[in-house]
Write a protein that holds these residues in place. Structure first.
Motif, short mmCIF file in Angstrom:
data_model
loop_
_atom_site.label_atom_id
_atom_site.label_comp_id
_atom_site.label_asym_id
_atom_site.label_seq_id
_atom_site.Cartn_x
_atom_site.Cartn_y
_atom_site.Cartn_z
N PRO A 102 9.29 -24.95 -0.05
CA PRO A 102 9.82 -23.63 -0.89
C PRO A 102 9.57 -22.44 -0.16
O PRO A 102 10.63 -21.50 -1.42
N ALA A 103 9.78 -22.08 1.16
CA ALA A 103 10.17 -20.47 1.53
C ALA A 103 11.47 -20.90 1.56
O ALA A 103 12.59 -19.96 1.60
N VAL A 104 12.17 -21.87 1.64
CA VAL A 104 13.30 -22.13 2.06
C VAL A 104 13.92 -21.75 1.45
O VAL A 104 15.55 -21.33 1.02
N VAL A 105 13.56 -22.64 0.05
CA VAL A 105 14.41 -22.27 -0.98
C VAL A 105 14.44 -21.06 -1.86
O VAL A 105 15.40 -21.04 -2.88
N ALA A 106 13.27 -20.81 -1.41
CA ALA A 106 13.26 -18.84 -2.13
C ALA A 106 13.87 -18.08 -0.85
O ALA A 106 14.64 -17.05 -2.09
#
Length: 251
Positions: free
Chosen positions: A187-191
């Motif tokens: 999720p942090a990479v997606v953001a």
């Protein structure tokens, strides 16, 4: 009130920590829509980084499903919790229910969108194996490149920058970022990434739920039971192979 569908998620490696991570993901995505049971491979490797390990994991997937059924679980769908889907075709052959995997679900979801995509995976050994998988799925023309993320796994910001560079360098519209060990940071990479990043792990849980809700069965008909003698398999797997998985496990 109708019963919620039951989802069986199988971790093909022997790591309880990875199983906990996969289980938390599945429960988060499913929410109140399904009951989730996640099982760990009873044998094999704690991390899959070779063809040998993956071949053993395919056996462990079948055994894990068999043990769950022998224990009384009656799932409505199954998910293989590995970005590589060891044993998927064999599990489809054995079970009369929808089966998907982290890789299949994520790669097909990306292929359904316009333009090409890059696959970023934890472990360089997976690049060739995933290349063979996209060939089997008939979507090789949708893939711009398959790249290992080795050395970037610890820092979501660095990984986001890396997958962005890879997409830009290969002309890809998006990136599929796979590997069960990456689940907590995806999720942090997606953001943070400057290109769309598809989370195949969440896609697989959503796909399994959609298939159940649509009343979809397996991708191909299960094979008839084959009662030839086997040696050394677990009692649960022997019974599943013999078509007896609806009966209580016999010692």
């Amino acid at each position: 009130m109708p019963c919620r569908p039951r989802l069986l998620v199988i971790n093909p490696n022997t790591s309880p920590v990875v199983t906990q991570t996969i289980d938390a993901l599945a429960r988060e995505v499913a929410g109140e829509a399904a009951e989730v049971t996640t099982v760990t491979a009873a044998f094999g490797y704690s991390y899959l980084m070779s063809r040998a390990a993956t071949s053993i994991a395919a056996h462990a997937v079948l055994d894990g499903a068999a043990r769950a059924l022998a224990g009384g679980l009656r799932p409505d769908a199954a998910v293989i919790g590995c970005f590589g889907d060891p044993g998927l075709e064999a599990l489809v052959e054995l079970l009369d229910l929808p089966v998907t995997g982290f890789a299949e679900a994520g790669l097909l979801a990306a292929a359904a969108l316009p333009g090409k995509y890059t696959i970023a995976v934890s472990g360089s050994a997976w690049c060739a194996m995933l290349g063979e998988l996209v060939d089997r799925l008939g979507i090789a023309g949708n893939v711009a490149a398959i790249v290992p993320i080795d050395g970037h796994e610890a820092d979501p910001a660095a990984l986001a920058a890396f997958v962005t560079r890879q997409a830009e360098a290969t002309g890809a519209e998006r990136v599929v970022l796979g590997g069960a060990g990456l689940i907590p940071i995806v999720p942090a990479v997606v953001a943070a990434a400057r290109v769309p990043v598809i989370d195949p792990h969440r896609e697989a849980i959503r796909k399994a739920l959609r298939l159940v809700q649509a009343g979809r069965g397996p991708a191909s008909a299960p094979r008839p039971p084959e009662r030839h003698r086997t040696v050394g398999l677990s009692p649960a797997l022997t019974q599943l192979l013999n078509g007896e998985h609806h009966a209580p496990l016999q010692p």
